[in-house]
Design an enzyme around this catalytic site. Structure first.
Site, PDB file in Angstrom:
ATOM      1  N   GLU A  31     -20.609 -27.913 107.765  1.00  0.00           N
ATOM      2  CA  GLU A  31     -19.352 -28.405 107.199  1.00  0.00           C
ATOM      3  C   GLU A  31     -18.871 -29.664 107.914  1.00  0.00           C
ATOM      4  OE1 GLU A  31     -17.980 -23.893 105.896  1.00  0.00           O
ATOM      5  OE2 GLU A  31     -16.868 -24.927 107.472  1.00  0.00           O
ATOM      6  N   HIS A  79      -8.541 -24.196 106.326  1.00  0.00           N
ATOM      7  CA  HIS A  79      -9.883 -23.619 106.299  1.00  0.00           C
ATOM      8  C   HIS A  79     -10.384 -23.517 107.733  1.00  0.00           C
ATOM      9  CE1 HIS A  79     -14.151 -23.116 105.305  1.00  0.00           C
ATOM     10  NE2 HIS A  79     -14.401 -24.033 106.219  1.00  0.00           N
ATOM     11  N   LYS A 107      -5.366 -27.977 104.063  1.00  0.00           N
ATOM     12  CA  LYS A 107      -5.588 -28.019 102.616  1.00  0.00           C
ATOM     13  C   LYS A 107      -4.459 -28.759 101.890  1.00  0.00           C
ATOM     14  CE  LYS A 107      -8.419 -23.818 102.630  1.00  0.00           C
ATOM     15  NZ  LYS A 107      -8.729 -22.564 101.909  1.00  0.00           N
ATOM     16  N   TYR A 130     -18.098 -25.799  98.513  1.00  0.00           N
ATOM     17  CA  TYR A 130     -17.889 -24.363  98.291  1.00  0.00           C
ATOM     18  C   TYR A 130     -19.002 -23.745  97.445  1.00  0.00           C
ATOM     19  CZ  TYR A 130     -13.233 -24.608 100.378  1.00  0.00           C
ATOM     20  OH  TYR A 130     -12.188 -24.742 101.260  1.00  0.00           O
ATOM     21  N   ASN A 166      -3.926 -21.452 100.950  1.00  0.00           N
ATOM     22  CA  ASN A 166      -3.707 -20.801 102.243  1.00  0.00           C
ATOM     23  C   ASN A 166      -3.737 -21.763 103.426  1.00  0.00           C
ATOM     24  OD1 ASN A 166      -6.446 -21.208 102.248  1.00  0.00           O
ATOM     25  ND2 ASN A 166      -7.014 -19.082 102.648  1.00  0.00           N
TER      26      ASN A 166
END
Ligand code: CMP
Length: 139
Positions: free
Chosen positions: A128, A117, A11, A51, A114
């Site tokens: 995805e 993913h 990320k 998302y 975080n």
């Protein structure tokens, strides 16, 4: 359906903090084969679509803003039991709860930022991965 594959993104926080190399090393050292890999950036529309499942959640706007805020590394990974083993490698969504030695314990800063993913099912891994990579980009 594709099995033994998962999809990941390093990320924007982890990319900006210079962790691409260390995270990819942890992934390959854990036995994952890289099927597809690229440095890219999501538009706001891309992040909203990726998302969409979280569209009703209170953190959706923050998530979309963050995920489109800078470059990410997208990758499809292959290994026996890939989805579950990768989620073990990355640790809990909240880095405060992530186990020692996991990617999020080492590199994540908060629930929203975080570091990585990981897909939550074989079905979503395929969706995805195909969102980010064409057939001829999957090796
Ligand atoms: P990921 O598993 O990649 O996909 C959904 C993301 O939503 C998740 O990582 C977190 O980064 C984010 N997320 C989940 N819960 C929260 C929350 N309570 N606040 C902010 N972001 C969240």
């Amino acid at each position: 359906m594709t099995t033994n594959r998962t999809f990941t993104m390093i990320k924007p926080d982890a990319v900006a903090n210079g962790h691409i190399g260390n995270i990819l090393a942890m992934i390959t050292n854990a036995g994952f084969r890289i099927v597809s890999l690229k440095l890219t950036q999501l538009t706001v529309a891309d992040a909203q679509a990726f998302y969409a499942v979280h569209a009703q959640r209170p953190f959706y706007g923050e998530l979309v803003d963050f995920m489109s805020s800078g470059p990410i590394v997208a990758a499809i990974l292959e290994k026996e039991n890939a989805v579950a083993d990768f989620r073990t490698l990355i640790g809990a969504t909240n880095p405060a709860e992530a186990a020692e030695g996991t990617i999020r314990k080492l590199y994540a800063t908060s629930m929203g930022e975080n570091a990585v993913h990981g897909s939550d099912s074989d079905e979503n891994a395929a969706i995805e991965g195909n969102f980010h990579f064409s057939g001829r980009e999957q090796f």
